[in-house]
Design a protein around this motif. Structure first.
Motif, PDB file in Angstrom:
ATOM      1  N   VAL A 180       9.109   8.759   3.058  1.00 24.44           N
ATOM      2  CA  VAL A 180       8.913   7.286   2.483  1.00 24.44           C
ATOM      3  C   VAL A 180       7.309   7.186   3.218  1.00 24.44           C
ATOM      4  O   VAL A 180       6.770   6.542   2.282  1.00 24.44           O
ATOM      5  N   GLY A 211       5.940   6.020  -0.103  1.00 22.05           N
ATOM      6  CA  GLY A 211       5.756   4.540   0.077  1.00 22.05           C
ATOM      7  C   GLY A 211       4.177   4.391  -0.252  1.00 22.05           C
ATOM      8  O   GLY A 211       3.738   3.611  -0.938  1.00 22.05           O
ATOM      9  N   ASP A 212       3.247   5.122   0.455  1.00 24.90           N
ATOM     10  CA  ASP A 212       1.847   4.824   0.342  1.00 24.90           C
ATOM     11  C   ASP A 212       1.322   4.882  -1.323  1.00 24.90           C
ATOM     12  O   ASP A 212       0.606   4.438  -1.841  1.00 24.90           O
ATOM     13  N   TYR A 232       3.186   4.811  -3.922  1.00 28.78           N
ATOM     14  CA  TYR A 232       3.802   3.710  -4.655  1.00 28.78           C
ATOM     15  C   TYR A 232       3.133   2.328  -4.686  1.00 28.78           C
ATOM     16  O   TYR A 232       2.853   1.687  -5.685  1.00 28.78           O
ATOM     17  N   VAL A 233       2.592   2.083  -3.468  1.00 28.15           N
ATOM     18  CA  VAL A 233       1.785   0.986  -3.298  1.00 28.15           C
ATOM     19  C   VAL A 233       0.861   1.199  -3.778  1.00 28.15           C
ATOM     20  O   VAL A 233      -0.021   0.212  -4.654  1.00 28.15           O
ATOM     21  N   ASN A 257       4.812   1.540   7.762  1.00 29.04           N
ATOM     22  CA  ASN A 257       3.881   2.182   6.721  1.00 29.04           C
ATOM     23  C   ASN A 257       3.597   1.352   5.629  1.00 29.04           C
ATOM     24  O   ASN A 257       2.567   1.327   5.043  1.00 29.04           O
ATOM     25  N   ILE A 258       4.787   0.841   5.173  1.00 29.04           N
ATOM     26  CA  ILE A 258       4.525   0.121   3.832  1.00 29.04           C
ATOM     27  C   ILE A 258       3.780  -1.139   3.888  1.00 29.04           C
ATOM     28  O   ILE A 258       3.141  -1.458   3.139  1.00 29.04           O
ATOM     29  N   ASN A 294       0.358  -0.544   4.380  1.00 28.81           N
ATOM     30  CA  ASN A 294      -0.505  -0.170   3.252  1.00 28.81           C
ATOM     31  C   ASN A 294      -0.627  -1.548   2.407  1.00 28.81           C
ATOM     32  O   ASN A 294      -1.723  -1.783   1.555  1.00 28.81           O
ATOM     33  N   LEU A 295       0.467  -2.430   2.278  1.00 24.27           N
ATOM     34  CA  LEU A 295       0.187  -3.439   1.610  1.00 24.27           C
ATOM     35  C   LEU A 295      -1.101  -4.301   2.184  1.00 24.27           C
ATOM     36  O   LEU A 295      -1.484  -5.080   1.444  1.00 24.27           O
ATOM     37  N   SER A 300      -4.643   3.531   3.070  1.00 22.51           N
ATOM     38  CA  SER A 300      -3.386   4.537   2.923  1.00 22.51           C
ATOM     39  C   SER A 300      -3.185   5.384   4.180  1.00 22.51           C
ATOM     40  O   SER A 300      -2.332   5.744   4.902  1.00 22.51           O
ATOM     41  N   THR A 349      -0.734   5.634   7.477  1.00 22.18           N
ATOM     42  CA  THR A 349      -0.086   6.876   7.732  1.00 22.18           C
ATOM     43  C   THR A 349      -0.316   7.488   8.918  1.00 22.18           C
ATOM     44  O   THR A 349       0.805   7.767   9.780  1.00 22.18           O
TER      45      THR A 349
END
Length: 516
Positions: free
Chosen positions: A247, A251-252, A254-255, A391-392, A395-396, A407, A411
């Motif tokens: 993730v 996740g990073d 995909y963001v 984390n997500i 990132n947002l 990102s 992390t």
């Protein structure tokens, strides 16, 4: 109860860690050399956006492969140690069959899940039609990689590090050769890359599975449902560690894909992948050798010798990590742009944060040893969920303000939180003394090495990088030998072992000539 002499067994087990780590390091170096060969080729052959797509799909494969393994790969070393200690009523041959058959079944289930994802997820959700087009053809790679994990972890549990690394090296170079053949001839682009990967990985898994099953002919059946169930119960919580890493990886990206587009994914992935090569060579090598050794040590000698061994190993890991972080800060950006071209020059700022995150994450096998040995892995799950969600969320918040650097910062923060949680929980079952003074000492020596390296300037980018690496390794090695007694003792032991081996072959001065 361990014998009174058991605590003194730490040094031989530490030496065993060094030996097996050296095998994994040698294999990882050869594998990473192939990656370094392919890295500039792929970054030049593909556009930045295509390279981003390649890494996005790679992250999805990691996710579904992690789900398919069901955490059982984390159980293999622990249950293999119990099998050898006759604490389970099955032979080693039946244990091997149980792992291969059981993980084959979970791999098939994950492959079905991948197919459903490819079928039902709308194309618009991927922000890239190339991703949607490739998903269905790649479904079989999930099963192949779950089976590969089963094979690799059986060999690791058996401490057959030479065979395992030979398998990984041969597979990597065959894949590289076929990838280059296809993408520059009949199937350019991502189609050729994945076709070559498919062919080599599937063939390798089938060949080694047949070898293992023939080497372990079973007289008491091939599959133990009870043992596999126990392995799932033990390993399922450990999947949280792997899924968290996936993730954090997925996740990073995909963001970045949704907020900044595929080029941002490509830039970030190039820096992350390059940093990850260092992790594979150095940190993963130690982790692969560590777990089977302390599982056997715990079964044979008990808690205290195991704790002392893990502490000594952690100290060695911190010594290495300090040098890696300082060295990558000094030359990582230069190497990246030399390999991948100046198109990726904006990625260099990401490297120190990513390497720091990977160094911290590499400490997880040490800090979680208590949970692993006491089979209490489920206690870390809530913290893993928090780290993944955090984390997500970070990132947002950070990506719109800091771009790809946001990102990397997210992390790093997530790995700090997760490793601290593993240390706190694992310490309940296997208390470890953290060597704060030694960490400070290694940090000071690493900073001194960084200062020395930054004085090197030969007027050529390639010569500068090569000279800085050599000067850094020599300078840090001399500093550590001068200021760290345990490192000197380990170096003397290695030198004595090499001298004995050399002398036994009649190569040392004064050695007798071997007789006919």
């Amino acid at each position: 109860m361990p014998s009174p002499a058991a605590p003194r067994r730490g040094a031989p087990f530490l030496w065993r860690l060094v030996v097996h780590s050296s095998h994994y390091t040698a294999g990882s170096l050869l594998v990473t050399l192939a990656s370094l060969i392919s890295f500039p080729i792929l970054t030049h052959a593909f556009s930045v956006a295509e390279y981003g797509t390649l890494n996005l799909i790679g992250s999805l494969l990691l996710l579904w492969t992690g789900l398919g393994k069901l955490g059982v790969q984390q159980s293999i070393a622990r249950f293999h140690a119990e099998t050898l200690a006759a604490r389970r009523p099955l032979s080693e041959s039946k244990f091997v069959g149980t792992v291969l058959i059981g993980m084959g079944a979970t791999g098939l289930a994950a492959t079905a899940g991948w197919i459903l994802m490819a079928w039902f997820v709308p194309v618009a959700w991927w922000h890239d039609t190339r991703v949607a087009t490739l998903l269905m053809p790649l479904s079989g790679l999930v099963l192949v990689r779950v089976a590969d994990s089963a094979i690799s972890n059986v060999l690791r549990a058996q401490q057959r590090s030479v065979l395992l690394n030979a398998y990984l090296v041969v597979r990597k170079y065959l894949t590289l050769g076929l990838v280059l053949l296809l993408i520059f001839t009949v199937a350019p682009g991502l189609d050729g890359f994945y076709a070559a990967t498919y062919i080599v990985e599937a063939t390798s898994v089938v060949a080694l599975s047949i070898y293992l099953l023939r080497r372990h002919p079973s007289t008491d059946g091939r599959f133990s449902a009870g043992t596999f169930r126990d392995m799932v119960v033990f390993g399922a919580p450990m999947i949280a560690f792997e899924i968290a890493g996936i993730v954090l990886n997925l996740g990073d990206r995909y963001v970045l894909q949704s907020l900044l587009g595929p080029e941002a994914v490509g830039l970030y992935s190039a820096a992350y992948n390059f940093s990850d090569y260092v992790r594979v060579v150095l940190f993963t090598s130690i982790a692969q050798a560590l777990t089977p050794i302390y599982a056997r040590l715990y079964e044979e000698h008990g808690r205290e010798p195991t704790a002392r061994f893990v502490e000594r190993s952690l100290r060695m890991y911190l010594m290495l990590s300090a040098a890696v972080l300082a060295g990558m800060t000094a030359v990582g950006g230069d190497i990246l742009t030399l390999l991948a071209s100046d198109r990726y020059s904006t990625s260099r700022a990401v490297i120190p944060l990513v390497v720091a995150a990977l160094c911290i994450d590499g400490g997880a096998p040490f800090f979680s040893a208590g949970m692993y040995l006491q089979k209490r892995n489920h206690l870390i799950v809530p913290f893993v969920v928090i780290a993944a969600i955090g984390n997500i969320a970070l990132n947002l918040v950070l990506v719109p303000r800091m771009g790809i650097l946001g990102s990397a910062a997210a992390t790093l923060a997530s790995y700090v939180f997760l490793t601290a949680a593993a240390w706190r929980i694992g310490g309940r079952f296997l208390p470890l003394r953290f060597p704060f003074a030694d960490l400070l000492k290694f940090a000071v020596l690493a900073v001194a090495m960084y200062g020395i390296v930054m004085q090197v300037s030969l007027g050529s980018r390639w010569l500068d990088v090569g000279a800085k690496i050599v000067v850094g390794v020599v300078a840090y090695g001399l500093l550590v030998l001068a200021f760290d007694r345990p490192a000197r003792e380990l170096a003397m032991r290695a030198a004595a072992g090499a001298w004995s081996a050399w002398k036994s072959r009649g190569l040392a001065p004064g050695a007798q000539e071997p007789t006919a």
